[in-house]
Design a protein around this motif. Structure first.
Motif, PDB file in Angstrom:
ATOM      1  N   MET A 101       0.902  -1.204  -0.010  1.00  0.00           N
ATOM      2  CA  MET A 101       0.020  -0.043   0.147  1.00  0.00           C
ATOM      3  C   MET A 101       0.847   1.246   0.219  1.00  0.00           C
ATOM      4  SD  MET A 101      -3.024  -1.078  -0.206  1.00  0.00           S
ATOM      5  CE  MET A 101      -2.411  -2.265  -1.150  1.00  0.00           C
ATOM      6  N   ALA A 104       1.812   1.837  -3.354  1.00  0.00           N
ATOM      7  CA  ALA A 104       0.773   1.383  -4.484  1.00  0.00           C
ATOM      8  C   ALA A 104       1.087   2.342  -5.600  1.00  0.00           C
ATOM      9  CB  ALA A 104      -0.628   1.703  -3.716  1.00  0.00           C
ATOM     10  N   HIS A 105       1.682   3.559  -5.613  1.00  0.00           N
ATOM     11  CA  HIS A 105       1.921   4.431  -6.654  1.00  0.00           C
ATOM     12  C   HIS A 105       2.803   3.866  -7.700  1.00  0.00           C
ATOM     13  CE1 HIS A 105       4.967   5.268  -3.789  1.00  0.00           C
ATOM     14  NE2 HIS A 105       5.761   5.973  -4.608  1.00  0.00           N
ATOM     15  N   GLU A 109      -2.970   0.326 -10.628  1.00  0.00           N
ATOM     16  CA  GLU A 109      -4.161   0.397  -9.658  1.00  0.00           C
ATOM     17  C   GLU A 109      -4.964  -1.318  -9.337  1.00  0.00           C
ATOM     18  OE1 GLU A 109      -6.826   3.511 -10.180  1.00  0.00           O
ATOM     19  OE2 GLU A 109      -8.330   2.881  -8.630  1.00  0.00           O
ATOM     20  N   ILE A 169      -6.848   4.432  -2.468  1.00  0.00           N
ATOM     21  CA  ILE A 169      -5.712   3.780  -3.354  1.00  0.00           C
ATOM     22  C   ILE A 169      -5.832   4.038  -4.917  1.00  0.00           C
ATOM     23  CG2 ILE A 169      -4.522   1.530  -3.881  1.00  0.00           C
ATOM     24  CD1 ILE A 169      -3.711   2.795  -1.213  1.00  0.00           C
TER      25      ILE A 169
ATOM     26  N   ASN B 143      -1.784   7.122  -0.703  1.00  0.00           N
ATOM     27  CA  ASN B 143      -1.656   5.555  -0.296  1.00  0.00           C
ATOM     28  C   ASN B 143      -0.770   5.780   0.905  1.00  0.00           C
ATOM     29  OD1 ASN B 143       0.441   6.855  -1.780  1.00  0.00           O
ATOM     30  ND2 ASN B 143       1.157   5.015  -2.655  1.00  0.00           N
TER      31      ASN B 143
END
Lengths: 182, 182
Positions: A101, A104-105, A109, A169, B143
DNA sequence: ACGAATTTATATCGGAACGATATATGCTCG
DNA sequence: CGAGCATATATCGTTCCGATATAAATTCGT
């Protein structure tokens, strides 16, 4: 607390084989509390037997491989209580999910969202196992109820947070760029 | 996810020394997410440099020992993303506190209660550290907010449960003795 | 009915990680 | 002015994990 000490603790509830100890980590009250691999449990039990803290008994089974059932000796019981009274270390968590998490970038997605689904499913499984343990007539001691309840509270809170905030997210970071140059 | 991979991840946020990586595990967003000892971090960084996934730079300091600052290479960045996309393992917890609660009937009630106080204090510290991380202008990405919020939710729930139910610890188990023979 | 996969059960080996320790330097506090 | 602490890296023995080997019986699909 090393694996040997944990094995002593589990054996205060009654005799067990290495395989059964491993199952306790996966299914019962100890799910989410402690874990150990076969590669640690079997050598630990062997060493405990050498030290006289447990005694081993070979049990022949029909339709299944023989098993070695271990039982606590008085010395083993005393050793466990002594190590518990001597103090405890802070909890340790290793969460690959939280790592995913945080980063997550860096991933698609859909992947991040599937990791959330996966983690929610695992959490629901763990909650179900704790419910079963809570209903178990062998778990009526208040301290067991406390430990199970604590695990339940944490899992529940995590689940609710994830369900309420999973939309965060995948959002791109909208950096206000305080200076305005760019 | 091994220590090498975790180090690669931390370095995506910018260059750091081994010592600074260790501090990140203790103070920042990664508190309660992951942990590693110096004995794993330093060899991990050395091996990553050998593999060309990070580059090391010696930085002379006045009034302090020199430090080796590591920075991610493009290959290192790619390796980290690949390992994240490849899948994650379930969370692992090792809670000596929960162990102590499960076996609370074997220790003096004062000891058990002091362990609860100790654990509450640790939880409050962790919450404070997460609050600081949450306020940090470097943590405005959604996030990151999600990961911090998840940690907060779990800690908060655990704390509230402990405060509400700590009276359960120390109660003698009143076994109904179904058969009546004793 | 027969092979494949799963479950029960233990043992071991290589590699990864931890915990303690060593080394070095400067700052802070009593 | 010495003790202790913070910064900083390195290494070594021990512990622990993960994978693999072995083995016997049951279940499951076709």
């Amino acid at each position: 607390m090393d694996i040997k000490t944990v094995c002593l603790g589990l054996l205060t509830f009654g005799e067990a084989s290495g395989y059964e100890i491993k199952k306790l980590f996966e299914d019962g009250t100890f799910n989410g509390v402690f874990d150990a691999s076969f590669g640690s449990i079997y050598p630990a039990l062997t060493r405990l037997a050498e030290e006289g803290l447990v005694i081993a008994r070979e049990e022949e089974q029909h339709g299944r491989p023989d098993k070695k059932v271990y039982a606590l000796t008085p010395a083993g019981h005393a050793r466990f209580v002594a190590s518990l009274v001597a103090g405890i270390q802070p909890d340790r968590v290793r969460s690959e999910f939280s790592m995913a998490m945080i980063f997550a970038h860096l991933l698609p997605e859909a992947t991040a969202q599937s990791y959330i689904d996966q983690h929610l499913a695992e959490t629901r499984d763990a909650l179900r196992r704790l419910d079963v343990a809570d209903q178990d007539p062998g778990s009526q001691m208040p301290n067991l109820k406390f430990a199970i309840g604590l695990g339940r509270a944490r899992l529940q809170a995590g689940m609710e947070f994830m369900e309420r905030h999973r939309h965060m997210i995948g959002l791109a970071a909208v950096a206000p760029a305080p200076g305005g140059q760019g």
